[in-house]
Scaffold this motif. Structure first.
Motif, PDB file in Angstrom:
ATOM      1  N   GLU A   1      10.992 -60.244 -15.379  1.00 37.73           N
ATOM      2  CA  GLU A   1      10.418 -59.068 -14.719  1.00 37.73           C
ATOM      3  C   GLU A   1       8.902 -59.179 -14.544  1.00 37.73           C
ATOM      4  OE1 GLU A   1      11.533 -55.753 -17.053  1.00 37.73           O
ATOM      5  OE2 GLU A   1      13.676 -55.888 -16.566  1.00 37.73           O
ATOM      6  N   LEU A   2       8.323 -60.303 -14.947  1.00 34.40           N
ATOM      7  CA  LEU A   2       6.869 -60.424 -14.896  1.00 34.40           C
ATOM      8  C   LEU A   2       6.296 -60.279 -13.484  1.00 34.40           C
ATOM      9  CD1 LEU A   2       4.260 -61.016 -16.483  1.00 34.40           C
ATOM     10  CD2 LEU A   2       4.646 -63.444 -16.039  1.00 34.40           C
ATOM     11  N   PRO A   3       6.818 -60.975 -12.441  1.00 27.74           N
ATOM     12  CA  PRO A   3       6.231 -60.796 -11.096  1.00 27.74           C
ATOM     13  C   PRO A   3       6.271 -59.347 -10.619  1.00 27.74           C
ATOM     14  CG  PRO A   3       7.618 -62.751 -11.140  1.00 27.74           C
ATOM     15  CD  PRO A   3       7.861 -62.031 -12.427  1.00 27.74           C
ATOM     16  N   GLU A   4       7.404 -58.664 -10.834  1.00 29.86           N
ATOM     17  CA  GLU A   4       7.482 -57.270 -10.400  1.00 29.86           C
ATOM     18  C   GLU A   4       6.570 -56.380 -11.229  1.00 29.86           C
ATOM     19  OE1 GLU A   4      11.496 -56.005 -10.435  1.00 29.86           O
ATOM     20  OE2 GLU A   4      12.148 -57.382  -8.850  1.00 29.86           O
ATOM     21  N   ASP A   5       6.470 -56.652 -12.543  1.00 27.76           N
ATOM     22  CA  ASP A   5       5.554 -55.861 -13.372  1.00 27.76           C
ATOM     23  C   ASP A   5       4.107 -56.046 -12.928  1.00 27.76           C
ATOM     24  OD1 ASP A   5       7.667 -54.924 -14.805  1.00 27.76           O
ATOM     25  OD2 ASP A   5       7.447 -56.340 -16.474  1.00 27.76           O
ATOM     26  N   LEU A   6       3.752 -57.256 -12.518  1.00 26.87           N
ATOM     27  CA  LEU A   6       2.393 -57.483 -12.014  1.00 26.87           C
ATOM     28  C   LEU A   6       2.164 -56.709 -10.722  1.00 26.87           C
ATOM     29  CD1 LEU A   6       1.929 -61.314 -12.639  1.00 26.87           C
ATOM     30  CD2 LEU A   6       0.807 -59.446 -13.845  1.00 26.87           C
TER      31      LEU A   6
ATOM     32  N   LEU B   1      -0.676 -61.535 -17.976  1.00 22.91           N
ATOM     33  CA  LEU B   1      -1.025 -62.932 -17.678  1.00 22.91           C
ATOM     34  C   LEU B   1      -1.420 -63.682 -18.949  1.00 22.91           C
ATOM     35  CD1 LEU B   1      -3.061 -62.383 -14.383  1.00 22.91           C
ATOM     36  CD2 LEU B   1      -0.791 -63.386 -14.580  1.00 22.91           C
ATOM     37  N   ASP B   2      -2.196 -63.021 -19.823  1.00 22.87           N
ATOM     38  CA  ASP B   2      -2.568 -63.668 -21.086  1.00 22.87           C
ATOM     39  C   ASP B   2      -1.341 -63.939 -21.948  1.00 22.87           C
ATOM     40  OD1 ASP B   2      -5.183 -63.596 -20.316  1.00 22.87           O
ATOM     41  OD2 ASP B   2      -5.697 -61.802 -21.464  1.00 22.87           O
ATOM     42  N   LYS B   3      -0.408 -62.992 -21.939  1.00 18.87           N
ATOM     43  CA  LYS B   3       0.819 -63.184 -22.721  1.00 18.87           C
ATOM     44  C   LYS B   3       1.612 -64.377 -22.203  1.00 18.87           C
ATOM     45  CE  LYS B   3       4.978 -60.682 -24.218  1.00 18.87           C
ATOM     46  NZ  LYS B   3       5.726 -59.400 -24.117  1.00 18.87           N
ATOM     47  N   LEU B   4       1.709 -64.510 -20.864  1.00 13.94           N
ATOM     48  CA  LEU B   4       2.425 -65.648 -20.292  1.00 13.94           C
ATOM     49  C   LEU B   4       1.715 -66.960 -20.593  1.00 13.94           C
ATOM     50  CD1 LEU B   4       4.701 -66.730 -18.466  1.00 13.94           C
ATOM     51  CD2 LEU B   4       3.163 -66.383 -16.522  1.00 13.94           C
ATOM     52  N   ASN B   5       0.392 -66.990 -20.454  1.00 13.91           N
ATOM     53  CA  ASN B   5      -0.353 -68.222 -20.729  1.00 13.91           C
ATOM     54  C   ASN B   5      -0.221 -68.632 -22.193  1.00 13.91           C
ATOM     55  OD1 ASN B   5      -1.258 -68.400 -18.077  1.00 13.91           O
ATOM     56  ND2 ASN B   5      -3.061 -67.139 -18.478  1.00 13.91           N
TER      57      ASN B   5
ATOM     58  N   VAL C   1       9.153 -73.971 -14.636  1.00 22.98           N
ATOM     59  CA  VAL C   1       7.828 -73.458 -15.007  1.00 22.98           C
ATOM     60  C   VAL C   1       6.887 -73.510 -13.814  1.00 22.98           C
ATOM     61  CG1 VAL C   1       5.821 -73.847 -16.482  1.00 22.98           C
ATOM     62  CG2 VAL C   1       8.122 -74.058 -17.432  1.00 22.98           C
ATOM     63  N   LYS C   2       6.965 -74.585 -13.025  1.00 23.47           N
ATOM     64  CA  LYS C   2       6.111 -74.679 -11.835  1.00 23.47           C
ATOM     65  C   LYS C   2       6.425 -73.562 -10.844  1.00 23.47           C
ATOM     66  CE  LYS C   2       5.435 -79.708 -12.037  1.00 23.47           C
ATOM     67  NZ  LYS C   2       5.651 -81.001 -11.333  1.00 23.47           N
ATOM     68  N   GLU C   3       7.720 -73.265 -10.659  1.00 30.33           N
ATOM     69  CA  GLU C   3       8.083 -72.194  -9.731  1.00 30.33           C
ATOM     70  C   GLU C   3       7.593 -70.845 -10.234  1.00 30.33           C
ATOM     71  OE1 GLU C   3      12.261 -72.382  -9.192  1.00 30.33           O
ATOM     72  OE2 GLU C   3      12.238 -74.338  -8.174  1.00 30.33           O
ATOM     73  N   LEU C   4       7.726 -70.622 -11.543  1.00 28.82           N
ATOM     74  CA  LEU C   4       7.211 -69.368 -12.107  1.00 28.82           C
ATOM     75  C   LEU C   4       5.695 -69.284 -11.956  1.00 28.82           C
ATOM     76  CD1 LEU C   4       7.688 -66.761 -13.707  1.00 28.82           C
ATOM     77  CD2 LEU C   4       7.502 -68.113 -15.810  1.00 28.82           C
ATOM     78  N   ARG C   5       5.021 -70.408 -12.191  1.00 26.78           N
ATOM     79  CA  ARG C   5       3.563 -70.426 -12.038  1.00 26.78           C
ATOM     80  C   ARG C   5       3.157 -70.121 -10.599  1.00 26.78           C
ATOM     81  NH1 ARG C   5       0.160 -69.948 -16.347  1.00 26.78           N
ATOM     82  NH2 ARG C   5       0.678 -71.407 -18.031  1.00 26.78           N
ATOM     83  N   ALA C   6       3.925 -70.624  -9.647  1.00 27.62           N
ATOM     84  CA  ALA C   6       3.597 -70.370  -8.234  1.00 27.62           C
ATOM     85  C   ALA C   6       3.691 -68.878  -7.921  1.00 27.62           C
ATOM     86  CB  ALA C   6       4.522 -71.175  -7.333  1.00 27.62           C
ATOM     87  N   LYS C   7       4.735 -68.224  -8.431  1.00 23.16           N
ATOM     88  CA  LYS C   7       4.857 -66.789  -8.201  1.00 23.16           C
ATOM     89  C   LYS C   7       3.728 -66.017  -8.877  1.00 23.16           C
ATOM     90  CE  LYS C   7       9.920 -66.812  -7.823  1.00 23.16           C
ATOM     91  NZ  LYS C   7      11.184 -66.273  -8.389  1.00 23.16           N
ATOM     92  N   VAL C   8       3.404 -66.416 -10.101  1.00 23.23           N
ATOM     93  CA  VAL C   8       2.351 -65.708 -10.834  1.00 23.23           C
ATOM     94  C   VAL C   8       0.992 -65.944 -10.192  1.00 23.23           C
ATOM     95  CG1 VAL C   8       1.157 -65.567 -13.044  1.00 23.23           C
ATOM     96  CG2 VAL C   8       3.644 -65.703 -12.984  1.00 23.23           C
TER      97      VAL C   8
END
Length: 736
Positions: free
Chosen positions: A351-356, A372-376, A388-395
């Motif tokens: 749910e991180l992209p939608e929460d952002l 973002l700090d929590k994800l990093n 992970v790369k795909e998630l990073r691209a969305k973030v």
């Protein structure tokens, strides 16, 4: 939420206050209970309150302007307290709206789950009914033959076969419809799983003015929404307008407000579009199918990530007969054994992209950066795999959006009210995002625009010195507040301090431009200019308390204007002295009254000439020429004002100006002494020359040394050169 009717909103939540009487006055004046506040509240609460009559009655009962001012201050205080109270209520209600919206969203998701469960139950009931019918018709051979002929694949169940046929029909329908849309073939490549879910005609309206824009046709696919405009001259043909991925799309229901009804809004950060359906039923279908398709898309994406995150067994390599390959195989197996599977199936990561997106839309910048700090922190020690790369691209896309919003918050186009502290929120979040250089640049640009606006808003009225006091107060106070806020926001960012020094210099140049335009360009007197420069220096010294010394900058920027002012005033003194010299009769001064004589003594004493009494005679006579006395007062006044403007860069300019002024008087006395034939006048001229050499020049030299801090050799040489000067006998002008 569940206890209220849908759509019912309490008056407190809306933050509205009646414009007249009752509620508004009660809220305002409840803050001023006691004494005059209570009585004033009752007057304004009355239903028949008339502002004009109230002011008229108040003016008649007041004793003077002071009572009216006090009454106005009380009303102003109540107004400010009311505004603060309303502001707090609005902020509180805004948070309540957000919480209510979340609760509604949760309830809506539960309703969708219930609907899904009911659909499954319906399917089960239909399957049971179908089984009973098959059991009843099993003995019918004709029915069995038809069923056997209908089965294309004997190993495919009936329900799965129908689903495959349905999907194939959807893809065929999608291909047919997209052929009617111009310009979308290259933008929407065909993929094996893409199919059309829903489509229909809509009318787009302007989000600000609610005016109709155009008619469109929307195509909802399993992963995106295509919007196409209707071609006016070709029925059933469309032109491509926009394409929105479903994972970046939010759907909001728009409450009916006749005649505007059956509308819904699509949010695609940073823009939004409003569409109107044909009727309420079609609108409901659009809202339901959009939410269901988004949910299905998110679920399939989650399953795909889970499958990709599962460990895959590597193929067994063929055995090798090379004994040296064993060591190499062991070395190659070590890093693979250390590889760790990254678990991206956690709910908060999904749910991180939608929460952002929600945090950015609600301007919750701190919450977005915390996520973002929590994800990093979670991915810090994890290997970089394809998921992970795909998630990073969305973030990263959300990070760019967040950065753009923060940059807009610091842009000078935004409101500049609130002082430097108003920028702290956006600056701190940009620094947390690693954009300290950009934050520093935007912060200083914002403050430069604020300072420039504050200077422009100053009204040029009254005396020049009064305006300079206001200008210095506004500028140096803003500079001091900016410096303190800079130290707070960029503590530990030593690389940004050089940018602040450069900004302070450019701001000082802007201040000096406004200062010089008012003081020097308007041809003010030297005394006024000296007082204005003194005020600017005193305000500039206030910056020393934070370790910022800009005195040298203000000196460097003002030196040209001050030189020009000194030279202009020097020329005025020289012209005035030459004019008096041309009318000189070499007569003693008769001041007529003792008061005038006493006043002249005080003036000479203030100039530093303490031995002036020896040049006074009987009654009101002064044994000096009017020209010499006027020259003494004017020269000493020039020296006093010039010393107020003095700094090292002006040393030679001031010294040369004094020498030129003194030479005019000395040359005139020397020339008169050589040309005069009358013995009495010649003795009187010698007495004036003695006053100049033995009294005036030592006082000038002493006062210059006190003001500058070091003696002037040129003045000493001028005083010691008591020899007579050469005179051109054919000219009336003496030369050195």
């Amino acid at each position: 939420v569940s206890g209220r009717r849908r759509g019912a909103v309490s008056p407190a939540a809306t933050g509205r206050v009646p414009s007249r009487g009752g509620c508004g006055a009660e809220m305002a004046l409840s803050l001023g209970e006691g004494g005059g506040g209570s009585r004033l509240r009752r007057q304004l609460e009355s239903g028949g309150f008339m502002a004009g009559e109230y002011v008229k009655q108040l003016s008649q009962q007041s004793d003077g302007d002071r009572d009216l001012q006090e009454h106005r201050q009380r009303i102003q205080a109540l107004s400010e307290e009311t505004a603060q109270s309303l502001k707090r209520n609005v902020y509180q209600n805004y948070r309540q709206f957000i919480e209510t919206a979340r609760e509604i969203s949760y309830l809506e998701s539960e309703m969708y789950q219930l609907s899904h469960i009911l659909t499954e139950q319906k399917g089960i009931m239909e399957a049971v009914t179908q089984a009973l019918l098959l059991q009843a018709d099993r003995d019918d051979p004709a029915l069995g033959a038809r069923r056997a002929a209908a089965a294309a694949d004997p190993f495919l169940p009936l329900s799965a076969k129908d689903a495959a046929a349905n999907e194939e029909g959807r893809q065929r329908t999608l291909t047919t419809l997209l052929e009617k849309v111009e310009g979308c073939r290259d933008l929407l490549p065909e993929s094996p799983g893409k199919y059309l879910v829903y489509n229909g005609d809509l009318v787009e309206y302007d989000a600000d003015h609610m005016a109709q824009i155009q008619r469109v046709h929307a195509f909802l696919m399993d992963d995106c929404l295509l919007v196409a405009t209707t071609l006016p001259n070709r029925r059933g043909a469309y032109r491509y307008d926009a394409l929105y991925p479903l994972d970046r799309l939010a759907v909001v229901n728009v409450k009916d407000n006749p005649p505007m009804k059956d509308m819904f809004k699509l949010l695609m950060f940073p823009e939004s579009r409003i569409f109107q359906a044909e009727n309420a039923k079609i609108k409901k279908e659009w809202l339901e199918v959009l939410e269901e398709t988004k949910r299905s898309r998110a679920l399939s994406e989650k399953r795909r990530l889970e499958q990709e995150a599962l460990p895959r067994s590597a193929p067994t390599p063929p055995e090798s007969t090379n004994p040296f390959d064993e060591d190499e195989d062991e070395e190659e197996d070590e890093p693979s054994a250390e590889e760790e599977v990254v678990d991206l199936s956690l709910e908060w990561i999904q749910e991180l992209p939608e929460d952002l997106d929600v945090c950015i839309a609600q301007r919750d910048f701190e919450g977005a950066v915390d996520l973002l700090d929590k994800l990093n922190e979670y991915l810090a020690d994890k290997p970089v795999s394809q998921p992970v790369k795909e998630l990073r691209a969305k973030v990263d896309e959300r990070v760019r959006q967040l950065t753009d919003v923060l940059v807009f918050e610091l842009s000078p186009d935004r409101s500049l009210r609130g002082g430097p502290r108003a920028t702290r929120r956006a600056v701190s979040q940009l620094i947390r995002l690693g954009q300290s250089t950009k934050a520093c640049e935007l912060f200083l640009k914002n403050r430069a625009a604020a300072v420039q606006t504050a200077i422009r808003q100053l009204r040029i009225e009254g005396a020049t010195l009064l305006y300079i006091h206001k200008l210095c107060h506004v500028f140096f106070t803003s500079l001091l507040e900016t410096a303190r806020e800079f130290e707070t926001d960029f503590a530990g960012k030593n690389g940004c301090y050089s940018a602040f020094v450069v900004w302070a210099r450019s701001s000082m140049r802007m201040f000096v431009d406004a200062f010089s335009k008012q003081v020097f360009d308007s041809k003010e007197s030297l005394s006024t200019a000296a007082e204005c420069v003194k005020v600017a220096k005193e305000h500039c010294k206030q910056l020393n308390e934070i370790g910022l010394d800009l005195t040298f900058i203000i000196h460097a920027l003002l030196v040209k204007d001050i030189k020009g002012a000194l030279q202009n005033y020097k020329d005025i003194i020289i012209e005035a002295t030459k004019h008096r010299n041309s009318e000189e009769m070499w007569r003693k001064m008769n001041l007529m009254t003792p008061e005038a004589l006493g006043k002249l003594r005080e003036e000479m004493r203030s100039c530093g000439v303490g031995s002036f009494d020896q040049y006074t005679g009987d009654d009101c006579w002064v044994n000096l020429s009017y020209t010499v006395v006027a020259f003494t007062k004017q020269t000493m006044a020039f020296l006093e004002e010039a010393l107020k403007l003095y700094f090292p860069e002006l040393h030679m300019v001031l010294l040369e100006s004094l020498v030129e002024i003194i030479l005019v008087a000395v040359q005139h006395v020397d020339y008169s002494l050589r040309c005069e034939q009358d013995p009495e006048k010649k003795a009187f001229i010698r007495q004036n020359a003695s006053f100049l050499y033995e009294t005036v020049l030592p006082v000038v030299e002493k006062r210059f040394e006190e003001g500058v801090g070091k003696p002037a050799k040129q003045l000493q040489d001028l005083r010691n050169a008591s020899r007579l000067m050469r005179v051109n006998p054919e000219s009336t002008t003496s030369v050195v």
